[in-house]
Design an enzyme around this catalytic site. Structure first.
Site, PDB file in Angstrom:
ATOM      1  CG  ASP A 172      -0.917  -4.509   0.806  1.00 35.14           C
ATOM      2  OD1 ASP A 172      -1.583  -4.410  -0.237  1.00 35.14           O
ATOM      3  OD2 ASP A 172      -0.483  -3.519   1.423  1.00 35.14           O
ATOM      4  NE  ARG A 191      -3.617   0.019  -4.782  1.00 35.34           N
ATOM      5  CZ  ARG A 191      -3.036   0.412  -5.893  1.00 35.34           C
ATOM      6  NH1 ARG A 191      -3.371  -0.129  -7.053  1.00 35.34           N
ATOM      7  NH2 ARG A 191      -2.108   1.356  -5.875  1.00 35.34           N
TER       8      ARG A 191
HETATM    9  C1  G1P Z   1      -0.452   4.749  -6.799  1.00 35.49           C
HETATM   10  C2  G1P Z   1      -1.819   5.375  -6.666  1.00 35.49           C
HETATM   11  C3  G1P Z   1      -1.928   6.132  -5.361  1.00 35.49           C
HETATM   12  C4  G1P Z   1      -1.605   5.187  -4.202  1.00 35.49           C
HETATM   13  C5  G1P Z   1      -0.265   4.529  -4.433  1.00 35.49           C
HETATM   14  C6  G1P Z   1       0.033   3.476  -3.375  1.00 35.49           C
HETATM   15  O1  G1P Z   1       0.534   5.737  -6.787  1.00 35.49           O
HETATM   16  O2  G1P Z   1      -2.104   6.220  -7.743  1.00 35.49           O
HETATM   17  O3  G1P Z   1      -3.204   6.672  -5.220  1.00 35.49           O
HETATM   18  O4  G1P Z   1      -1.584   5.880  -2.990  1.00 35.49           O
HETATM   19  O5  G1P Z   1      -0.237   3.886  -5.710  1.00 35.49           O
HETATM   20  O6  G1P Z   1      -0.919   2.463  -3.362  1.00 35.49           O
HETATM   21  P1  G1P Z   1       1.176   6.387  -8.119  1.00 35.49           P
HETATM   22  O7  G1P Z   1       1.762   5.249  -8.922  1.00 35.49           O
HETATM   23  O8  G1P Z   1       0.068   7.036  -8.860  1.00 35.49           O
HETATM   24  O9  G1P Z   1       2.201   7.349  -7.612  1.00 35.49           O
HETATM   25 ZN    ZN Z   2      -1.891  -2.638  -1.300  1.00 29.28          ZN
END
Ligand code: G1P
Ligand code: ZN
Length: 543
Positions: free
Chosen positions: A279, A282
């Site tokens: 999306d 990142r």
């Molecule tokens: C993961 C990433 C976190 C990010 C999230 C959504 O979450 O570590 O930094 O904000 O995806 O993109 P997590 O799986 O660690 O809870």
């Molecule tokens: Zn994303």
């Protein structure tokens, strides 16, 4: 306009504390599943008369069908207008930009971010508030509560909207305006960065490879990097968004963006490599044969921010998630601006940005952004790097080496242990927690424990408290070990181990992170019993 009330059985199973729903496509295809969530959102936000909604998604399988359903429900729930991206497309940061620019009453964004798409893949939906950011917990909890009790949803009978035809169409009494998904976003980028300098950089033969991973950023990157900034055609690879992302896993990291990694570590690699996720929020930044950790990327952007016109007068402050390295803190200190340490998740940055306390935000998980929108922004980060490279005229690697020489290097790595049985993951966390009392003052070779805690955060703006955000072990020299359970993993439990060693001596800053972190890796295992408890010799993913 004939509003129909359709009886539904409440069965929403949104994970509390998450900003929306993210499930297998098949789950979203069960009758009334999507409708139930959308009605819960509309009931919760209490749509004011005359309100406009922003709507779009990352183009994955089910995107177009979901948009048709939502448009009819928006008409039935009193929206006067919906702005929808052409083809149903809006990257997450572009949606945030549109919400803010046209002051819409928030938006619905259809995406499962970096999760695979297609009929066997994932789909997702979330509501962003009028500030352009993901709804805060207060609202998502209310949506969740509502979805568990509602017994019907509202819709109308109306023909399908032609999502490919720009301009206005009607759905009942509501106006649907199909907008160019790229234009507003590209215009915003043009105000932030020195496009002329970047054009000159490309004209001089500078080469970039941007991997859109067959996800939403393809059209954005082609328009901005190739057309507006003049990079040669072909600079953007995998630039056509596909409903299943070409069968790939659209997550820009060293494991999944392997095509780009191979190009960047091969002979004749371009000067800059970059990738974005499903999306578009990142980003990954690579130099020639060189990986920039997201934590370092945030620090470099902060240290060089004034090179970009949108940040020429300086930054108000920086915020980083707790597991993100403290490299940015060192820059903030030198700049004399505050640095906030928040729990994991972009939503914690929203209040700080709205209050004008921070300009730049970042997470170690390939998320970087600023107050120009209220989402992390992949392409923005790439353009910021291009702006810095255009002004500094050094290689990516030289920029990092210079940065480390000034600020020291926060050597960093994340080890993910995916799909662990939940009891085992919990057992590891319990062992670490249990060790806390005896750790302070304890020496492990050269490292001596200063403090340890279970990270909690009080939002400085609204006073809300978030607890249980990760187990931190901090050493005397600022080095850290953090254990945290993922909130987004879909299979079993994912345990993340974050490792950070500070190296102030320039003669020892170069080199492989895993080697430089070897002592800390061993200490982490000694404290947690991770290998013995999991029965695994090594992590599933090392970043
Ligand atoms: C993961 C990433 C976190 C990010 C999230 C959504 O979450 O570590 O930094 O904000 O995806 O993109 P997590 O799986 O660690 O809870
Ligand atoms: Zn994303």
């Amino acid at each position: 306009m004939n509003v129909r009330t359709v009886t539904t059985t409440p069965f929403n199973d949104q994970k509390p504390g998450t900003s929306g729903l993210r499930k297998k496509v098949a789950v979203f295809q069960t009758p009334n599943y999507l409708e139930n969530f959308v009605q819960a959102v509309f009931d919760t936000i209490e749509v004011p008369a005359g309100a406009t909604l922003t709507l779009g998604g990352d183009g994955r399988y089910l995107n177009r069908e979901a948009i048709q359903v939502i448009l009819r429900m928006a008409a039935a729930n009193g929206f006067a207008k919906v702005l929808v991206g052409q083809g149903g497309i809006l990257s997450t940061p572009a949606a945030s930009c549109v919400i803010r620019k046209y002051r819409t009453f928030g938006g619905l964004i259809l995406s499962a971010s970096h999760n695979p798409g297609g009929p066997e893949g994932d789909f997702g939906i979330k509501y962003n508030t009028p500030n352009g950011g993901p709804a805060p917990e207060k609202i998502t909890d209310a949506i969740f509560a509502r979805s568990k009790v509602l017994s019907s949803y509202r819709t109308i009978d109306a023909p399908q909207v032609d999502l490919d035809r720009p301009g206005k169409q009607a759905v009942g009494a509501m106006v649907v305006e199909v907008i160019d998904p790229v234009a507003d976003y590209a215009e915003l980028m043009d105000t932030l960065f020195d496009f002329a300098a970047i054009r000159t950089l490309f004209a001089g033969g500078f080469a970039i490879c941007f991997d859109a991973m067959h996800a939403v950023t393809g059209p954005y990157a082609k328009e901005i990097i190739e057309r507006r900034l003049g990079a040669p055609a072909g600079s953007v690879i995998n630039g056509v968004p596909l409903e299943d992302f070409g069968g790939g896993h659209p997550d820009p990291n060293l494991t999944y963006a392997h095509e780009l990694v191979e190009i960047m570590f091969d002979i004749g690699a371009p000067d800059l490599g970059a990738a974005s996720d499903g999306d578009g929020d990142r980003n990954m930044i690579l130099g020639r044969g060189f990986f920039v950790t997201p934590s370092d990327s945030l620090a470099v952007i902060a240290a060089n921010a004034t090179l970009a016109p949108g940040y020429a007068s300086g930054i108000a402050g920086i915020a980083r998630s707790m597991p993100t390295s403290a490299a940015a803190d060192r820059v903030a200190k030198r700049l004399g601006v505050p640095c906030f340490e928040t729990p994991t998740g972009w939503k914690f940055f929203g209040n700080l940005m709205d209050a004008g306390q921070v300009t730049l935000c970042g997470e170690e998980s390939f998320g970087t952004g600023s107050s120009h929108v209220r989402e992390k922004d992949g392409l923005w980060a790439v353009l910021f790097w291009l702006n810095i490279l255009a002004k500094r005229r050094q290689s990516v690697e030289q920029i990092l080496e210079d940065h480390w020489a000034v600020f020291g290097r926060n050597v960093y790595s994340r080890h993910d242990h995916e799909a662990l049985p939940t009891e085992i993951a919990n057992g590891i966390m319990d062992q670490v927690r249990g060790a806390f009392a005896a750790l302070p003052g304890k020496a492990f070779g050269n490292y001596s424990v200063k403090v340890c805690d279970d990270f909690s955060y009080t939002d400085p703006i609204d006073g809300s408290l978030s607890t249980g955000q990760g187990l931190r072990i901090i050493f005397d020299d600022g080095s850290r070990i953090v254990f945290r359970l993922s909130g987004t993993g879909t299979e079993g439990a994912t345990l993340r181990l974050y490792l950070e060693a500070f190296e102030g001596d320039p003669s020892r800053q170069r080199g492989d992170a895993q080697l430089l972190l070897a002592d800390l890796i061993a200490i982490a295992d000694e404290i947690s019993g991770l290998k013995a408890r999991s029965g695994r010799e090594r992590p599933t993913v090392i970043t």
